[in-house]
Design a protein around this motif. Structure first.
Motif, PDB file in Angstrom:
ATOM      1  N   SER A  15       0.800  -1.255   0.017  1.00 38.06           N
ATOM      2  CA  SER A  15       0.054   0.109   0.010  1.00 38.06           C
ATOM      3  C   SER A  15       1.005   1.292  -0.014  1.00 38.06           C
ATOM      4  O   SER A  15       1.863   1.460   0.893  1.00 38.06           O
ATOM      5  N   PRO A  16       0.668   1.981  -1.083  1.00 38.46           N
ATOM      6  CA  PRO A  16       1.678   3.208  -1.028  1.00 38.46           C
ATOM      7  C   PRO A  16       1.114   4.423  -0.039  1.00 38.46           C
ATOM      8  O   PRO A  16      -0.172   4.347   0.357  1.00 38.46           O
ATOM      9  N   PRO A  17       1.898   5.400   0.052  1.00 40.15           N
ATOM     10  CA  PRO A  17       1.398   6.556   1.211  1.00 40.15           C
ATOM     11  C   PRO A  17       0.572   7.268   0.145  1.00 40.15           C
ATOM     12  O   PRO A  17       0.291   7.150  -1.007  1.00 40.15           O
ATOM     13  N   ALA A  18      -0.108   8.459   0.515  1.00 39.12           N
ATOM     14  CA  ALA A  18      -0.936   9.406  -0.054  1.00 39.12           C
ATOM     15  C   ALA A  18       0.217  10.241  -0.747  1.00 39.12           C
ATOM     16  O   ALA A  18       1.509  10.293  -0.719  1.00 39.12           O
ATOM     17  N   ASN A  19      -0.271  10.803  -1.881  1.00 34.49           N
ATOM     18  CA  ASN A  19       0.497  11.981  -2.697  1.00 34.49           C
ATOM     19  C   ASN A  19       0.934  13.070  -1.997  1.00 34.49           C
ATOM     20  O   ASN A  19       0.347  13.456  -1.124  1.00 34.49           O
ATOM     21  N   ALA A  20       2.246  13.369  -2.462  1.00 34.24           N
ATOM     22  CA  ALA A  20       2.873  14.785  -1.714  1.00 34.24           C
ATOM     23  C   ALA A  20       2.066  15.645  -2.610  1.00 34.24           C
ATOM     24  O   ALA A  20       1.469  15.426  -3.668  1.00 34.24           O
ATOM     25  N   THR A  21       1.722  16.979  -2.098  1.00 33.88           N
ATOM     26  CA  THR A  21       0.953  18.138  -2.485  1.00 33.88           C
ATOM     27  C   THR A  21       1.872  19.123  -3.077  1.00 33.88           C
ATOM     28  O   THR A  21       2.773  19.702  -2.160  1.00 33.88           O
ATOM     29  N   TRP A  22       1.701  19.708  -4.123  1.00 32.07           N
ATOM     30  CA  TRP A  22       2.764  20.877  -4.535  1.00 32.07           C
ATOM     31  C   TRP A  22       2.142  22.166  -3.893  1.00 32.07           C
ATOM     32  O   TRP A  22       1.214  22.311  -3.495  1.00 32.07           O
ATOM     33  N   GLY A  23       3.241  22.894  -3.464  1.00 33.16           N
ATOM     34  CA  GLY A  23       3.207  24.139  -2.962  1.00 33.16           C
ATOM     35  C   GLY A  23       3.559  25.234  -4.043  1.00 33.16           C
ATOM     36  O   GLY A  23       3.126  25.026  -5.057  1.00 33.16           O
ATOM     37  N   THR A  24       4.076  26.326  -3.393  1.00 34.56           N
ATOM     38  CA  THR A  24       4.733  27.385  -4.355  1.00 34.56           C
ATOM     39  C   THR A  24       5.876  27.078  -5.210  1.00 34.56           C
ATOM     40  O   THR A  24       6.500  26.268  -4.842  1.00 34.56           O
TER      41      THR A  24
ATOM     42  N   ILE B  76       5.918  14.278  -8.773  1.00 30.23           N
ATOM     43  CA  ILE B  76       6.425  14.061  -7.372  1.00 30.23           C
ATOM     44  C   ILE B  76       5.890  12.758  -7.077  1.00 30.23           C
ATOM     45  O   ILE B  76       4.471  12.748  -6.989  1.00 30.23           O
ATOM     46  N   PHE B  77       6.632  11.919  -6.410  1.00 35.47           N
ATOM     47  CA  PHE B  77       5.956  10.486  -5.948  1.00 35.47           C
ATOM     48  C   PHE B  77       6.529  10.219  -4.669  1.00 35.47           C
ATOM     49  O   PHE B  77       7.579  10.263  -4.398  1.00 35.47           O
ATOM     50  N   ALA B  78       5.698  10.092  -3.546  1.00 29.01           N
ATOM     51  CA  ALA B  78       5.841   9.871  -2.172  1.00 29.01           C
ATOM     52  C   ALA B  78       6.099   8.267  -2.212  1.00 29.01           C
ATOM     53  O   ALA B  78       5.544   7.610  -2.995  1.00 29.01           O
ATOM     54  N   TYR B  79       7.034   7.952  -1.357  1.00 35.56           N
ATOM     55  CA  TYR B  79       6.792   6.384  -1.008  1.00 35.56           C
ATOM     56  C   TYR B  79       7.479   6.164   0.082  1.00 35.56           C
ATOM     57  O   TYR B  79       7.883   6.837   1.041  1.00 35.56           O
ATOM     58  N   ASP B  80       7.027   4.879   0.638  1.00 36.38           N
ATOM     59  CA  ASP B  80       7.259   4.596   2.056  1.00 36.38           C
ATOM     60  C   ASP B  80       8.450   3.558   2.313  1.00 36.38           C
ATOM     61  O   ASP B  80       9.224   3.340   1.224  1.00 36.38           O
TER      62      ASP B  80
END
Length: 186
Positions: free
Chosen positions: A54-63, A140-144
């Motif tokens: 199970s992957p983590p949630a996505n990271a979210t872009w800021g500025t 961007i790809f978050a991973y555990d």
């Protein structure tokens, strides 16, 4: 003398994606062993393995701020089940590539037609050495810690540019304006 020994059995999945997440009972059978003493003993322990696909949630872009030959990226990492992010960059069109679950990457590795530009757990990175006037896209790809990658969040185009052609860094300070007011009458 009598002695006992513990043995570890290592299970390796043939493919990271081949196992669904969950807990599995594992049964191993010893079919033979050789020793110089009398053979005796039993394995009474049970064993389980836990598979985390199970992957983590996505990271979210800021500025995101383009500059002269660079783009400054800011984002927010997911709050739980998070280890690191991988950021891919592609010039000219959106990133359509994705990292493979179970595989870790290093900066400057290529994945399809994209380049790995950042690997880590920070929430800011400045991508330098870019060509002004070129459109850059990022994903961007978050991973555990088990190297399960989220689906990824893309952004772009972001186009680095130098300042206006007339700007020399101190233009605004070369002219002085003096304002003189008439003396007041009391």
């Amino acid at each position: 003398t009598i002695s006992s020994a513990s043995f570890r059995v290592r299970f390796t999945a043939k493919s990271h994606a081949a196992l669904a997440s969950g807990t599995y009972a594992v049964t191993g059978t010893v079919i033979s062993y050789t020793c110089t003493n009398a053979q005796a003993g039993a394995d009474t322990d049970s064993a389980t393995i836990t598979v985390d696909n199970s992957p983590p949630a996505n990271a979210t872009w800021g500025t995101i701020t383009p500059g002269d030959q660079q783009v400054q990226l800011n984002w927010t990492n997911p709050g739980t089940d998070f280890y690191r992010v991988v950021i891919l960059r592609r010039a000219g069109s959106a990133v359509g590539d994705a990292p493979a679950d179970g595989t870790e990457y290093s900066v400057n590795d290529t994945i399809g037609s994209s380049t790995v530009r950042y690997v880590g757990s920070l929430q800011t990175f400045t991508d330098t050495g870019l060509s002004n006037g070129t459109d850059y896209y990022y994903k961007i790809f978050a991973y555990d810690s088990y190297i399960n990658y989220a689906s990824g969040a893309g952004t772009g185009p972001h186009t680095p540019a130098s300042g206006p052609s007339w700007w020399d860094g101190y233009y605004a300070y070369r002219e002085q304006i003096t304002i003189t007011a008439p003396a007041s009458k009391n």
